[in-house]
Design a protein around this motif. Structure first.
Motif, PDB file in Angstrom:
ATOM      1  N   ASN A  45      36.556  -6.050  48.172  1.00 25.92           N
ATOM      2  CA  ASN A  45      37.607  -5.379  47.395  1.00 25.92           C
ATOM      3  C   ASN A  45      38.984  -5.915  47.772  1.00 25.92           C
ATOM      4  OD1 ASN A  45      35.850  -3.670  46.021  1.00 25.92           O
ATOM      5  ND2 ASN A  45      36.174  -1.935  47.393  1.00 25.92           N
ATOM      6  N   VAL A  46      39.234  -6.020  49.070  1.00 22.86           N
ATOM      7  CA  VAL A  46      40.527  -6.536  49.528  1.00 22.86           C
ATOM      8  C   VAL A  46      40.729  -7.953  49.016  1.00 22.86           C
ATOM      9  CG1 VAL A  46      41.884  -7.187  51.554  1.00 22.86           C
ATOM     10  CG2 VAL A  46      40.614  -5.023  51.548  1.00 22.86           C
ATOM     11  N   ALA A  47      39.688  -8.776  49.126  1.00 21.39           N
ATOM     12  CA  ALA A  47      39.803 -10.165  48.674  1.00 21.39           C
ATOM     13  C   ALA A  47      40.120 -10.243  47.182  1.00 21.39           C
ATOM     14  CB  ALA A  47      38.516 -10.917  48.988  1.00 21.39           C
ATOM     15  N   VAL A  48      39.461  -9.408  46.382  1.00 23.43           N
ATOM     16  CA  VAL A  48      39.672  -9.435  44.931  1.00 23.43           C
ATOM     17  C   VAL A  48      41.101  -9.010  44.586  1.00 23.43           C
ATOM     18  CG1 VAL A  48      39.026  -8.311  42.770  1.00 23.43           C
ATOM     19  CG2 VAL A  48      37.252  -9.185  44.296  1.00 23.43           C
ATOM     20  N   TYR A  49      41.610  -7.949  45.215  1.00 18.68           N
ATOM     21  CA  TYR A  49      42.981  -7.520  44.934  1.00 18.68           C
ATOM     22  C   TYR A  49      44.003  -8.544  45.430  1.00 18.68           C
ATOM     23  CZ  TYR A  49      41.924  -2.880  43.064  1.00 18.68           C
ATOM     24  OH  TYR A  49      41.509  -1.848  42.262  1.00 18.68           O
ATOM     25  N   LEU A  50      43.714  -9.207  46.538  1.00 19.66           N
ATOM     26  CA  LEU A  50      44.612 -10.284  46.982  1.00 19.66           C
ATOM     27  C   LEU A  50      44.661 -11.388  45.930  1.00 19.66           C
ATOM     28  CD1 LEU A  50      43.628 -10.516  50.747  1.00 19.66           C
ATOM     29  CD2 LEU A  50      45.920 -10.001  49.878  1.00 19.66           C
ATOM     30  N   ALA A  51      43.494 -11.742  45.406  1.00 19.75           N
ATOM     31  CA  ALA A  51      43.462 -12.768  44.357  1.00 19.75           C
ATOM     32  C   ALA A  51      44.241 -12.310  43.127  1.00 19.75           C
ATOM     33  CB  ALA A  51      42.011 -13.084  43.989  1.00 19.75           C
ATOM     34  N   ALA A 265      42.462  -1.309  48.272  1.00 16.10           N
ATOM     35  CA  ALA A 265      43.525  -1.813  47.399  1.00 16.10           C
ATOM     36  C   ALA A 265      44.877  -1.720  48.094  1.00 16.10           C
ATOM     37  CB  ALA A 265      43.533  -1.016  46.091  1.00 16.10           C
ATOM     38  N   PHE A 266      45.133  -0.607  48.776  1.00 12.07           N
ATOM     39  CA  PHE A 266      46.400  -0.463  49.498  1.00 12.07           C
ATOM     40  C   PHE A 266      46.545  -1.569  50.536  1.00 12.07           C
ATOM     41  CE2 PHE A 266      49.334   0.775  52.696  1.00 12.07           C
ATOM     42  CZ  PHE A 266      50.307   1.526  52.051  1.00 12.07           C
ATOM     43  N   ALA A 267      45.491  -1.810  51.318  1.00 17.62           N
ATOM     44  CA  ALA A 267      45.561  -2.850  52.343  1.00 17.62           C
ATOM     45  C   ALA A 267      45.871  -4.207  51.720  1.00 17.62           C
ATOM     46  CB  ALA A 267      44.249  -2.906  53.121  1.00 17.62           C
ATOM     47  N   ALA A 268      45.219  -4.517  50.594  1.00 13.95           N
ATOM     48  CA  ALA A 268      45.460  -5.800  49.932  1.00 13.95           C
ATOM     49  C   ALA A 268      46.889  -5.920  49.454  1.00 13.95           C
ATOM     50  CB  ALA A 268      44.494  -5.966  48.756  1.00 13.95           C
ATOM     51  N   GLY A 269      47.414  -4.848  48.849  1.00 14.79           N
ATOM     52  CA  GLY A 269      48.793  -4.901  48.377  1.00 14.79           C
ATOM     53  C   GLY A 269      49.775  -5.078  49.523  1.00 14.79           C
ATOM     54  N   PHE A 270      49.566  -4.352  50.606  1.00 16.45           N
ATOM     55  CA  PHE A 270      50.458  -4.471  51.756  1.00 16.45           C
ATOM     56  C   PHE A 270      50.403  -5.877  52.345  1.00 16.45           C
ATOM     57  CE2 PHE A 270      51.575  -4.087  56.241  1.00 16.45           C
ATOM     58  CZ  PHE A 270      52.752  -3.345  56.185  1.00 16.45           C
ATOM     59  N   LEU A 271      49.197  -6.404  52.526  1.00 21.06           N
ATOM     60  CA  LEU A 271      49.064  -7.758  53.073  1.00 21.06           C
ATOM     61  C   LEU A 271      49.686  -8.791  52.133  1.00 21.06           C
ATOM     62  CD1 LEU A 271      45.422  -7.575  54.467  1.00 21.06           C
ATOM     63  CD2 LEU A 271      47.552  -7.546  55.788  1.00 21.06           C
ATOM     64  N   ALA A 283      56.498  -4.068  51.044  1.00 17.35           N
ATOM     65  CA  ALA A 283      55.056  -4.234  51.222  1.00 17.35           C
ATOM     66  C   ALA A 283      54.339  -2.893  51.072  1.00 17.35           C
ATOM     67  CB  ALA A 283      54.763  -4.850  52.587  1.00 17.35           C
ATOM     68  N   LEU A 284      54.937  -1.831  51.604  1.00 20.63           N
ATOM     69  CA  LEU A 284      54.356  -0.495  51.416  1.00 20.63           C
ATOM     70  C   LEU A 284      54.337  -0.117  49.938  1.00 20.63           C
ATOM     71  CD1 LEU A 284      56.002   1.454  54.381  1.00 20.63           C
ATOM     72  CD2 LEU A 284      53.550   1.027  54.093  1.00 20.63           C
ATOM     73  N   ARG A 285      55.405  -0.411  49.233  1.00 22.53           N
ATOM     74  CA  ARG A 285      55.427  -0.116  47.796  1.00 22.53           C
ATOM     75  C   ARG A 285      54.323  -0.874  47.071  1.00 22.53           C
ATOM     76  NH1 ARG A 285      61.728   0.112  45.603  1.00 22.53           N
ATOM     77  NH2 ARG A 285      62.405   1.886  46.893  1.00 22.53           N
ATOM     78  N   LEU A 286      54.144  -2.147  47.417  1.00 25.57           N
ATOM     79  CA  LEU A 286      53.100  -2.926  46.763  1.00 25.57           C
ATOM     80  C   LEU A 286      51.722  -2.372  47.112  1.00 25.57           C
ATOM     81  CD1 LEU A 286      52.874  -5.311  44.845  1.00 25.57           C
ATOM     82  CD2 LEU A 286      52.645  -6.819  46.831  1.00 25.57           C
ATOM     83  N   GLY A 287      51.576  -1.845  48.321  1.00 21.86           N
ATOM     84  CA  GLY A 287      50.330  -1.183  48.679  1.00 21.86           C
ATOM     85  C   GLY A 287      50.057   0.017  47.800  1.00 21.86           C
ATOM     86  N   HIS A 288      51.076   0.857  47.607  1.00 19.05           N
ATOM     87  CA  HIS A 288      50.907   2.033  46.746  1.00 19.05           C
ATOM     88  C   HIS A 288      50.579   1.626  45.312  1.00 19.05           C
ATOM     89  CE1 HIS A 288      51.880   5.192  49.519  1.00 19.05           C
ATOM     90  NE2 HIS A 288      53.102   4.775  49.752  1.00 19.05           N
ATOM     91  N   LEU A 289      51.265   0.627  44.791  1.00 15.37           N
ATOM     92  CA  LEU A 289      51.037   0.208  43.411  1.00 15.37           C
ATOM     93  C   LEU A 289      49.611  -0.323  43.225  1.00 15.37           C
ATOM     94  CD1 LEU A 289      54.444  -1.564  42.744  1.00 15.37           C
ATOM     95  CD2 LEU A 289      53.642   0.539  41.665  1.00 15.37           C
ATOM     96  N   THR A 290      49.124  -1.049  44.221  1.00 14.38           N
ATOM     97  CA  THR A 290      47.772  -1.588  44.129  1.00 14.38           C
ATOM     98  C   THR A 290      46.738  -0.481  44.271  1.00 14.38           C
ATOM     99  OG1 THR A 290      48.666  -3.594  45.176  1.00 14.38           O
ATOM    100  CG2 THR A 290      46.279  -3.455  44.954  1.00 14.38           C
ATOM    101  N   ALA A 291      46.995   0.466  45.166  1.00 13.10           N
ATOM    102  CA  ALA A 291      46.082   1.603  45.312  1.00 13.10           C
ATOM    103  C   ALA A 291      45.989   2.395  44.018  1.00 13.10           C
ATOM    104  CB  ALA A 291      46.546   2.502  46.448  1.00 13.10           C
ATOM    105  N   GLY A 292      47.105   2.521  43.312  1.00 12.21           N
ATOM    106  CA  GLY A 292      47.101   3.243  42.039  1.00 12.21           C
ATOM    107  C   GLY A 292      46.165   2.630  41.028  1.00 12.21           C
ATOM    108  N   ALA A 293      46.008   1.294  41.087  1.00  9.82           N
ATOM    109  CA  ALA A 293      45.082   0.630  40.170  1.00  9.82           C
ATOM    110  C   ALA A 293      43.644   1.060  40.432  1.00  9.82           C
ATOM    111  CB  ALA A 293      45.210  -0.891  40.308  1.00  9.82           C
TER     112      ALA A 293
END
Length: 325
Positions: A45-51, A265-271, A283-293
């Motif tokens: 999951n993390v890898a896919v959201y990073l991509a 998803a949050f971890a991927a967005g933050f990373l 980075a925290l904001r991007l984590g939240h936005l990705t988690a929302g997906a």
């Protein structure tokens, strides 16, 4: 050099992914009219959201030489993830889980004992897929799968951060059903203390290490070692300790369909934010936005907001962001 500044692509995510049988349409398993096949794995999951964020990502694991394994490999590869480090095991099956939705919560039944991924050992570290990593991402699921998997995680975290060839990100990701021997609190605390970047939920920390951990600061006192510690408080906020202090960003309001996969998803967005050179707050904001997906879909992976929408929210003032929280 800080842990955040050492983060480089590719990010290599190591861990098991299983086939998931899900009632379709959603209903208690005993009443389900049919089952759909999906895939489920924290690290993939993390890898896919990073991509999705345009960050080069590689997934390292093992799958059975079976239809489930081939389906998983094809779907993760189709998402833009490098799967060259995935082994095919002709003697062990791909792990399987079955979701059982209920009004109070979704229960999950695992069929992963003896799976291909449970046979992974520390020899994975010798493969180019891991040796060329800019960052390795792990979760607390992997060390629960087998003694060999626990040795793999221990080996990746063996050198001290200053001697480590690449930083290691560790999501505590406690799954009580996998820790029947009662060792989870000690083992996961030890691994978290040795990682460069750590993700943990406040409720998760309380369940593992004691209800007296009332807030993110208390978790930081317990875990002073990681260069970056992110403590997530459900739908309230996330706090990051990065050596310069603590940074908090409230979560955005989201219509939650299912929470499974949101932490990944949050971890991927933050990373992804760290790799882009963003500030800790962004980075925290991007984590939240990705988690929302992830929160907005029944599966583990949902579509990210439009890039212009993401850019606008990353640039938003504190007041503007708070208005959406």
């Amino acid at each position: 050099m800080t842990a955040a500044s050492r983060v480089r692509p590719p990010v290599v995510c190591v861990g098991e992914t299983m086939a998931a049988l899900v009632p379709d349409p959603a209903a208690p398993l005993e009443e389900a009219a049919g089952l759909g096949v999906r895939i489920a794995g924290a690290e993939s999951n993390v890898a896919v959201y990073l991509a999705d964020h345009g960050v080069p990502a590689r997934w390292v694991s093992a799958l059975g030489d079976d239809p489930f394994g081939r389906r998983i490999l094809g779907e993760v590869a189709a998402a833009g993830v490098d799967v060259s480090g995935v082994r095919t095991d002709p003697h062990r099956p791909t792990g399987l889980l079955v979701k059982d939705p209920a009004p109070d919560a979704t229960r999950v039944h695992y069929y992963r004992r003896g799976s291909a991924a449970s046979a992974l050992t520390a020899d994975v570290l010798e493969e180019d897929a891991v040796r060329t990593a800019g960052l390795v991402h792990l979760s607390g699921i992997t060390p629960a799968l087998s003694p060999g998997c626990r040795a793999l995680v221990a080996a990746l975290l063996d050198p001290s951060p200053s001697q480590r060839p690449r930083p290691v990100s560790f999501d505590v990701n406690h799954r009580p059903a996998l820790w029947t021997d009662g060792t989870a609190p000690e083992v996961l605390l030890g691994f978290a203390r040795r990682a460069d970047i750590v993700f943990v939920g406040l409720d998760e920390a309380q369940a593992l290490w004691g209800g007296e951990l009332k807030d993110a600061e208390a978790v930081r006192e317990l875990l002073p070692e990681p260069g970056v510690l992110v403590v997530k408080d459900g739908g309230t906020d996330a706090a990051a300790f990065d050596g310069t202090g603590v940074h908090r960003v409230p979560a955005r309001r989201v219509d939650v369909v299912e929470p499974v996969g949101a932490g990944d998803a949050f971890a991927a967005g933050f990373l992804a934010g760290l790799i882009r050179g963003e500030s800790t707050v962004r980075a925290l904001r991007l984590g939240h936005l990705t988690a929302g997906a992830a929160l907005g879909v029944t599966g583990d992976h949902g579509p990210l907001p439009d890039p212009a929408r993401i850019a606008g929210l990353l640039d938003a003032t504190v007041r503007e962001w708070a208005a959406e929280s």
